[in-house]
Design a protein around this motif. Structure first.
Motif, PDB file in Angstrom:
ATOM      1  N   THR A 106      30.059  60.066   4.086  1.00  0.00           N
ATOM      2  CA  THR A 106      29.435  58.865   3.433  1.00  0.00           C
ATOM      3  C   THR A 106      28.075  59.547   3.451  1.00  0.00           C
ATOM      4  O   THR A 106      27.379  59.673   1.891  1.00  0.00           O
ATOM      5  CB  THR A 106      29.041  57.927   4.698  1.00  0.00           C
ATOM      6  OG1 THR A 106      29.785  57.556   5.060  1.00  0.00           O
ATOM      7  CG2 THR A 106      27.403  57.183   4.540  1.00  0.00           C
ATOM      8  N   TRP A 107      28.170  60.901   3.487  1.00  0.00           N
ATOM      9  CA  TRP A 107      26.384  61.603   3.769  1.00  0.00           C
ATOM     10  C   TRP A 107      26.671  62.122   2.087  1.00  0.00           C
ATOM     11  O   TRP A 107      25.361  62.796   1.357  1.00  0.00           O
ATOM     12  CB  TRP A 107      26.253  63.250   5.132  1.00  0.00           C
ATOM     13  CG  TRP A 107      25.527  63.532   4.539  1.00  0.00           C
ATOM     14  CD1 TRP A 107      25.236  64.477   4.250  1.00  0.00           C
ATOM     15  CD2 TRP A 107      23.641  63.384   4.038  1.00  0.00           C
ATOM     16  NE1 TRP A 107      23.635  66.017   3.905  1.00  0.00           N
ATOM     17  CE2 TRP A 107      22.848  64.498   4.737  1.00  0.00           C
ATOM     18  CE3 TRP A 107      23.153  62.187   5.081  1.00  0.00           C
ATOM     19  CZ2 TRP A 107      22.056  64.630   4.498  1.00  0.00           C
ATOM     20  CZ3 TRP A 107      21.702  61.843   5.363  1.00  0.00           C
ATOM     21  CH2 TRP A 107      20.886  63.485   4.175  1.00  0.00           C
ATOM     22  N   LYS A 149      24.137  62.154  -0.180  1.00  0.00           N
ATOM     23  CA  LYS A 149      23.461  62.750  -1.301  1.00  0.00           C
ATOM     24  C   LYS A 149      23.755  62.961  -2.765  1.00  0.00           C
ATOM     25  O   LYS A 149      22.398  63.693  -3.967  1.00  0.00           O
ATOM     26  CB  LYS A 149      23.666  64.582  -1.085  1.00  0.00           C
ATOM     27  CG  LYS A 149      22.815  65.002   0.440  1.00  0.00           C
ATOM     28  CD  LYS A 149      22.702  66.068   1.094  1.00  0.00           C
ATOM     29  CE  LYS A 149      24.579  66.551   0.777  1.00  0.00           C
ATOM     30  NZ  LYS A 149      23.874  68.231   1.669  1.00  0.00           N
ATOM     31  N   ARG A 150      24.381  62.604  -3.045  1.00  0.00           N
ATOM     32  CA  ARG A 150      25.316  62.502  -5.045  1.00  0.00           C
ATOM     33  C   ARG A 150      24.218  61.268  -5.482  1.00  0.00           C
ATOM     34  O   ARG A 150      23.821  61.001  -6.621  1.00  0.00           O
ATOM     35  CB  ARG A 150      26.168  62.260  -5.012  1.00  0.00           C
ATOM     36  CG  ARG A 150      26.895  63.414  -5.114  1.00  0.00           C
ATOM     37  CD  ARG A 150      28.838  63.279  -5.809  1.00  0.00           C
ATOM     38  NE  ARG A 150      29.498  62.610  -4.739  1.00  0.00           N
ATOM     39  CZ  ARG A 150      30.395  62.911  -3.241  1.00  0.00           C
ATOM     40  NH1 ARG A 150      30.391  63.954  -2.832  1.00  0.00           N
ATOM     41  NH2 ARG A 150      31.233  61.679  -3.384  1.00  0.00           N
ATOM     42  N   PRO A 152      17.875  62.702  -4.881  1.00  0.00           N
ATOM     43  CA  PRO A 152      18.154  64.146  -4.333  1.00  0.00           C
ATOM     44  C   PRO A 152      17.285  63.524  -2.784  1.00  0.00           C
ATOM     45  O   PRO A 152      16.401  62.953  -3.032  1.00  0.00           O
ATOM     46  CB  PRO A 152      17.565  64.486  -5.471  1.00  0.00           C
ATOM     47  CG  PRO A 152      17.350  63.688  -6.278  1.00  0.00           C
ATOM     48  CD  PRO A 152      17.901  62.469  -6.206  1.00  0.00           C
ATOM     49  N   ILE A 153      17.929  64.726  -1.627  1.00  0.00           N
ATOM     50  CA  ILE A 153      17.003  64.341  -0.588  1.00  0.00           C
ATOM     51  C   ILE A 153      16.510  65.414  -0.157  1.00  0.00           C
ATOM     52  O   ILE A 153      17.329  66.316  -0.119  1.00  0.00           O
ATOM     53  CB  ILE A 153      18.662  64.002   0.014  1.00  0.00           C
ATOM     54  CG1 ILE A 153      19.463  62.648  -0.514  1.00  0.00           C
ATOM     55  CG2 ILE A 153      18.023  62.801   1.749  1.00  0.00           C
ATOM     56  CD1 ILE A 153      18.093  61.160  -0.656  1.00  0.00           C
ATOM     57  N   VAL A 154      15.992  65.164   0.528  1.00  0.00           N
ATOM     58  CA  VAL A 154      14.806  66.466   0.686  1.00  0.00           C
ATOM     59  C   VAL A 154      14.992  65.941   2.303  1.00  0.00           C
ATOM     60  O   VAL A 154      15.255  67.980   2.666  1.00  0.00           O
ATOM     61  CB  VAL A 154      13.165  66.294   0.654  1.00  0.00           C
ATOM     62  CG1 VAL A 154      12.097  67.216   1.255  1.00  0.00           C
ATOM     63  CG2 VAL A 154      13.510  66.537  -0.747  1.00  0.00           C
ATOM     64  N   ARG A 155      15.155  65.251   2.952  1.00  0.00           N
ATOM     65  CA  ARG A 155      15.317  65.337   4.776  1.00  0.00           C
ATOM     66  C   ARG A 155      16.575  65.956   4.879  1.00  0.00           C
ATOM     67  O   ARG A 155      17.733  65.500   4.305  1.00  0.00           O
ATOM     68  CB  ARG A 155      15.083  63.462   5.121  1.00  0.00           C
ATOM     69  CG  ARG A 155      13.780  63.264   4.458  1.00  0.00           C
ATOM     70  CD  ARG A 155      12.376  64.275   5.198  1.00  0.00           C
ATOM     71  NE  ARG A 155      12.473  64.390   6.894  1.00  0.00           N
ATOM     72  CZ  ARG A 155      11.332  64.575   7.614  1.00  0.00           C
ATOM     73  NH1 ARG A 155      10.348  64.845   6.627  1.00  0.00           N
ATOM     74  NH2 ARG A 155      11.242  64.853   8.737  1.00  0.00           N
ATOM     75  N   ARG A 156      16.766  66.360   6.401  1.00  0.00           N
ATOM     76  CA  ARG A 156      18.580  66.527   6.652  1.00  0.00           C
ATOM     77  C   ARG A 156      19.020  65.477   7.306  1.00  0.00           C
ATOM     78  O   ARG A 156      18.438  64.355   7.710  1.00  0.00           O
ATOM     79  CB  ARG A 156      17.463  67.588   8.003  1.00  0.00           C
ATOM     80  CG  ARG A 156      17.369  68.898   7.289  1.00  0.00           C
ATOM     81  CD  ARG A 156      16.024  69.764   8.621  1.00  0.00           C
ATOM     82  NE  ARG A 156      15.507  69.377   8.960  1.00  0.00           N
ATOM     83  CZ  ARG A 156      14.809  69.617  10.117  1.00  0.00           C
ATOM     84  NH1 ARG A 156      15.204  70.835  10.202  1.00  0.00           N
ATOM     85  NH2 ARG A 156      14.085  68.936  10.802  1.00  0.00           N
TER      86      ARG A 156
END
Length: 327
Positions: free
Chosen positions: A185-186, A190-191, A194-198
């Motif tokens: 799921t993660w 991300k695909r 675009p994710i900055v947060r962890r």
């Protein structure tokens, strides 16, 4: 009661930005038949009190709308809590609303488009929001003939949504985003954008409202409706915003001088989703920044960057918004 969705603006201490936002809204013919709600958060420290008094003095002078309703707080709730409380206030008596940040400037067709889209997609539960800002590099793929598109993302730079969608978001955030504990799921998240947060930030709830909304839209399989060209732009890339980076694309923004056609039952386009991912991807934001966060030196370096570059960026943005910004 106005037939148009009410407009909600949250503001802190940026009077000049708020004036530009309100002036742009007043250029929309629907403004005079729309109720404007403005929430002014209390000052964080004594040094901010004077600027906030100036903001509130200006707010009291605003005309050109069906009605102006205000909430002036004596205590500081902070951006996230203030925003949540503002939504609750507006949606107590409305089934939909249009949200503006104080640094958003819109086109004269913004209210027409957003209200029409809110009416068209009210009962289409696939759609979480009507967003009006589009990355300046976006171009519709060959063969795509509509003037709007669906994308599994969210942009807060001028948008409209409905009471039941906001309630669903609030319930999801209260439960937490435990779905991201699943690796697949993660990876899919991300695909998608675009994710900055962890991941641990999402799992712990240590995220701002915009990131929470993006996560909710993805995890519920919803979309936002966007026009092909921007009907709103962000003027907060001058270093004055709380969460707004001094982004490289800000001076490239242009308002569309047209009214996009709204059609019901749009289908999402994979080609558009891929293009939008890469439009929003940045080596600095999505490679360098996460590395600096991991090393624990991002906040210090970013503060230095804002201090050094902010004045120059403000001048650049001001020059791009002098006179008409409409192409």
């Amino acid at each position: 009661m106005s037939k148009n969705a009410p407009i909600l603006i949250s503001v802190y201490d940026r009077k000049q930005h708020l004036q530009r936002c309100v002036d742009a809204l007043k250029c929309n013919p629907e403004a005079k038949n729309s109720i404007l709600y403005i929430v002014s958060d209390g000052w964080q420290c004594e040094a901010h009190r004077g600027a906030i008094r100036d903001v509130r003095s200006y707010i009291k002078s605003i005309t050109g709308f069906d009605e102006v309703r205000t909430r002036f707080r004596e205590t500081n709730l902070g951006m996230a809590a203030s925003g949540t409380d503002a939504w609750k206030w507006v949606l107590e008596e409305n089934d939909s609303a249009i949200k503006m940040e104080d640094d958003i400037v819109c086109s004269p067709h913004f209210l027409t488009f957003t209200n029409e889209a809110l009416r068209t997609y009210e009962n289409d539960l696939r759609v979480f929001a009507v967003c009006t800002h589009v990355h300046p590099k976006f171009r519709p793929p060959e063969g795509y003939n509509e003037e709007t598109f669906l994308w599994q993302a969210f942009c807060p730079w001028g948008y409209g949504t409905w009471k039941n969608r906001i309630e669903g978001l609030g319930q999801h955030r209260a439960r937490g985003f435990s779905e991201f504990a699943d690796n697949e799921t993660w990876r899919r998240f991300k695909r998608c954008y675009p994710i900055v947060r962890r991941r641990r930030d999402f799992l712990s709830g240590n995220i701002q409202n915009d990131a929470a909304t993006l996560a909710h839209v993805f995890l519920t399989g919803q979309y936002s409706l966007f026009p092909e060209d921007s009907l709103s732009i962000n003027t907060g890339g001058d270093g004055t915003g709380s969460n707004c980076a001094l982004g490289w694309t800000y001076p490239e923004q242009r308002l569309y001088d047209g009214r996009p056609r709204v059609v019901p039952e749009l289908r999402p386009s994979e080609a558009i989703a891929r293009q939008q991912y890469w439009n929003h991807f940045s080596v600095i934001n999505h490679v360098v920044v996460p590395l600096l966060i991991k090393l624990g030196c991002f906040e210090m370096l970013y503060s230095m960057f804002r201090h050094i570059v902010g004045a120059t960026r403000r001048k650049e943005i001001e020059s791009h918004h002098t006179g008409s910004s409409v192409q």
